[in-house]
Design a protein around this motif. Structure first.
Motif, PDB file in Angstrom:
ATOM      1  N   SER A 100       0.821  -1.214   0.000  1.00 42.27           N
ATOM      2  CA  SER A 100       0.000   0.000   0.000  1.00 42.27           C
ATOM      3  C   SER A 100       0.851   1.259   0.000  1.00 42.27           C
ATOM      4  O   SER A 100       0.576   2.221  -0.737  1.00 42.27           O
ATOM      5  CB  SER A 100      -0.934   0.003   1.213  1.00 42.27           C
ATOM      6  OG  SER A 100      -1.851  -1.066   1.153  1.00 42.27           O
ATOM      7  N   ILE A 101       1.912   1.275   0.828  1.00 42.28           N
ATOM      8  CA  ILE A 101       2.802   2.434   0.855  1.00 42.28           C
ATOM      9  C   ILE A 101       3.543   2.561  -0.471  1.00 42.28           C
ATOM     10  O   ILE A 101       3.724   3.666  -1.001  1.00 42.28           O
ATOM     11  CB  ILE A 101       3.793   2.330   2.031  1.00 42.28           C
ATOM     12  CG1 ILE A 101       3.030   2.449   3.359  1.00 42.28           C
ATOM     13  CG2 ILE A 101       4.869   3.402   1.935  1.00 42.28           C
ATOM     14  CD1 ILE A 101       3.908   2.308   4.592  1.00 42.28           C
ATOM     15  N   ALA A 102       3.939   1.446  -1.045  1.00 41.46           N
ATOM     16  CA  ALA A 102       4.619   1.471  -2.346  1.00 41.46           C
ATOM     17  C   ALA A 102       3.724   2.090  -3.416  1.00 41.46           C
ATOM     18  O   ALA A 102       4.188   2.894  -4.242  1.00 41.46           O
ATOM     19  CB  ALA A 102       5.018   0.054  -2.750  1.00 41.46           C
ATOM     20  N   GLU A 103       2.443   1.754  -3.399  1.00 39.16           N
ATOM     21  CA  GLU A 103       1.508   2.304  -4.380  1.00 39.16           C
ATOM     22  C   GLU A 103       1.356   3.811  -4.218  1.00 39.16           C
ATOM     23  O   GLU A 103       1.248   4.539  -5.207  1.00 39.16           O
ATOM     24  CB  GLU A 103       0.145   1.622  -4.251  1.00 39.16           C
ATOM     25  CG  GLU A 103       0.105   0.212  -4.809  1.00 39.16           C
ATOM     26  CD  GLU A 103       0.455   0.158  -6.288  1.00 39.16           C
ATOM     27  OE1 GLU A 103      -0.003   1.041  -7.046  1.00 39.16           O
ATOM     28  OE2 GLU A 103       1.204  -0.754  -6.681  1.00 39.16           O
ATOM     29  N   VAL A 104       1.331   4.292  -2.983  1.00 35.33           N
ATOM     30  CA  VAL A 104       1.239   5.734  -2.747  1.00 35.33           C
ATOM     31  C   VAL A 104       2.425   6.448  -3.381  1.00 35.33           C
ATOM     32  O   VAL A 104       2.274   7.453  -4.089  1.00 35.33           O
ATOM     33  CB  VAL A 104       1.168   6.045  -1.233  1.00 35.33           C
ATOM     34  CG1 VAL A 104       1.314   7.552  -0.983  1.00 35.33           C
ATOM     35  CG2 VAL A 104      -0.148   5.547  -0.649  1.00 35.33           C
TER      36      VAL A 104
END
Length: 320
Positions: A100-104
């Protein structure tokens, strides 16, 4: 390792002093590769990488600009955002700790961000100490909340309040954080000193002795900011490797792991009575508890550093 003794220990002056001194330290020391851990170390590392034409790897353990300590201080948040927006799009090798953080980051900066979850290696810790040897009552169910970042908005206050409804349980809070003193005061105010025990940070081998003797591991961070919303806390994996069921907030990454491996349950709210009800349901149902414990064994084989490290080594071997 080089330990800096700073004049300032908190606030803007702490970060300013640290970044300046880190820049000077890196400037006068030979290096072949720079590794920046989180946004508060990125600026000096990046500047040195340009001055010395050395490669840099950015290892981001969180959404730094979305942490609860930053989001309510707009000037501070804007300073860090400006640094991030200037440097991040120029980076080639970036790690973070959850999808999720990578996608942000990918959406904001159009940079390929690799995910290496912060999970333990598959080392086998033997249960060497009994509850009696650890001075833990044998006639109570043991709940554990552990970590070095027991801070605001992590649900610890509500967990303490829930102990008013859990006479057959003992809560162990092991580690440190910004709210530990407040939690101790709340415990005394509610007359729960016999139901809650605070234990300072422990070496990993000793910590696992407590964790393996527990009946339930707790991780109930609140969905109040993007950093917590997309987090994947270390304690979740520690509980799994210790073989104990988990009660958690249904945050995106954590809920997915609990659901996929069937290692515990999630809360519906932070109401203390609701939390107490969930704890009772999980600790007083031996059949279900044993099922979760067995599933933890299989989850630990999958969620281990031996698998995650391949992602890291793939990047670093370019610089070997």
């Amino acid at each position: 390792m080089h330990r800096m003794r700073l004049l300032f220990e908190k606030g803007p002056l702490f970060y300013a002093e640290y970044n300046i001194r880190l820049f000077v330290f890196l400037l006068f020391h030979k290096t072949d590769l720079l590794v920046s851990n989180d946004l508060d170390t990125l600026l000096p590392n990046y500047l040195i990488s340009k001055l010395k034409t050395k490669p840099i790897v950015y290892d981001s353990h969180e959404l730094f600009t979305e942490t609860p300590e930053v989001i309510h201080r707009k000037f501070v948040q804007n300073v860090w955002l400006r640094i991030e927006k200037w440097i991040f799009p120029k980076l080639k090798d970036v790690f973070t700790v959850s999808d999720s953080i990578a996608e942000v980051y990918k959406d904001k900066y159009n940079v390929d961000v690799k995910v290496a979850r912060n999970v333990p290696p598959t080392r086998k810790f033997d249960l060497k100490k009994t509850k009696k040897e650890l001075d833990i009552p044998e006639d109570k169910k043991i709940i554990i909340l552990q970590g070095s970042g027991i801070n605001i908005q992590r649900g610890a206050e509500e967990l303490i309040q829930s102990m008013q409804y859990l006479d057959e349980h003992l809560l162990l809070i092991i580690g440190g954080g910004d709210v530990i003193q407040d939690l101790k005061q709340l415990t005394s105010k509610l007359n729960l000193n016999n139901s809650i025990r605070f234990i300072p940070r422990q070496p990993i081998e000793q910590l696992y002795q407590y964790t393996m003797n527990a009946d339930l591991g707790i991780t109930i961070d609140k969905d109040t900011n993007l950093n917590y919303k997309y987090s994947l806390g270390n304690k979740l994996f520690d509980y799994i490797h210790a073989g104990i069921p988990v009660l958690a907030t249904p945050l995106i990454e954590i809920k997915q792991i609990i659901g996929n491996y069937k290692i515990g349950d999630t809360i519906d709210s932070h109401d203390p009575q609701h939390i107490a009800g969930k704890i009772k349901m999980m600790t007083l149902n031996p059949v279900k508890s044993n099922e979760w414990k067995e599933n933890c064994k299989f989850a630990a084989l999958e969620l281990c550093w031996e698998k995650e490290e391949k992602i890291v080594l793939e990047v670093y071997k370019k610089y070997a």
